[in-house]
Design an enzyme around this catalytic site. Sequence first.
Site, PDB file in Angstrom:
ATOM      1  N   LYS A  75       0.873  -1.169   0.000  1.00 16.16           N
ATOM      2  CA  LYS A  75       0.000   0.000   0.000  1.00 16.16           C
ATOM      3  C   LYS A  75       0.909   1.218   0.000  1.00 16.16           C
ATOM      4  O   LYS A  75       1.571   1.512   1.001  1.00 16.16           O
ATOM      5  CB  LYS A  75      -0.904   0.008   1.237  1.00 16.16           C
ATOM      6  CG  LYS A  75      -1.702   1.291   1.348  1.00 16.16           C
ATOM      7  CD  LYS A  75      -2.549   1.363   2.596  1.00 16.16           C
ATOM      8  CE  LYS A  75      -2.971   2.810   2.828  1.00 16.16           C
ATOM      9  NZ  LYS A  75      -3.836   2.994   3.976  1.00 16.16           N
ATOM     10  N   ALA A  96      -9.577   5.100   3.643  1.00 16.26           N
ATOM     11  CA  ALA A  96      -9.500   6.184   4.625  1.00 16.26           C
ATOM     12  C   ALA A  96     -10.734   7.072   4.680  1.00 16.26           C
ATOM     13  O   ALA A  96     -11.346   7.369   3.668  1.00 16.26           O
ATOM     14  CB  ALA A  96      -8.288   7.067   4.393  1.00 16.26           C
TER      15      ALA A  96
END
Lengths: 66, 257
Positions: free
Chosen positions: B99, B186
């Site tokens: 990531k 997020a």
Amino acid sequence: MKLKINGEEREIADGLTLAALLEDLKIRPARVVIEHNREIVAREAYGVTRLAEGDTLEIVHFVGGG
Amino acid sequence: MEDFFEIAGNKYRSRLIVGTGKYKNFEETRRAIEVSGAEIVTVAVRRVNITDPNKENLLDYLDPKKFTILPNTAGCYNAEDAVRTCRLAREAGVGKLVKLEVIGDDKTLFPDVPATIEAAKILVKEGFVVLPYINDDPITAKRLEEIGCAAVMPLAAPIGSGLGIRNPYNIRIILEQAKVPVIVDAGVGTASDAAMAMELGCHGVLMNTAIASAKDPILMAEAMRLGIEAGRKAYLAGRIPKKLYATASSPLEGVLS
């Protein structure tokens, strides 16, 4: 001899291998990755990687993160 | 019905990707992940505390044979550090998935787009499977896909903010263009946010704080699993169009007069 491990100055015995240092620090080799003077060391090479005065080590592992 | 989430040739049943930060302890982390049903979990790369002999490790609680470990580059503010972190992570032997996040500013934690692109180019060339954290910007998503990223991960809102999807229209444009999976990463706060991402057609959702910082993380992990499942099913079922006026559900014929 003096080494820098994870940003801290440490005094260790002369001529130690990376494998012996991990044993001294009670760190399990299977759970860490190590950079020796900015070069990643393969786990199989810990036993033959001899440390020298002034070397820099980064010992990292996985921690919780998002 | 078989419905798999596919990334870089691997198939997963769960569309929920969870982080492992902010939990009280490793046991709570393990339980929350188990209840969430997630099969991909993110981790961070950090220095070992060499003066602390307590060497319990996160991977003692998360079997890499059972979970796909997704190391992140959180805390990196330039491409060089991010690439270095990914190389270290790969050496740990948990695969090539990373990531990629290159942070541009510590107040917003918004990504530094040019640095993310720079790092992605290097990492793709080195054979990493790159999942970049990006703004909800269709152009950035397109550029990263062109570079060869395996997915794009637009934020719903700032990391840890819990604001939910602030710009569903941009997410829709990203989805319309993308040929790689789109994972909302997020900013999710609660189960309806996760459901909304799935209803928009996103392929997955990545979250950490929403679960780990809930009053009851284990219960929230379950809520998120159900939110993801509900949203995905609603997306596949095809919702009715929105209309301004009513349409009766009961027959108009045979009403008593």
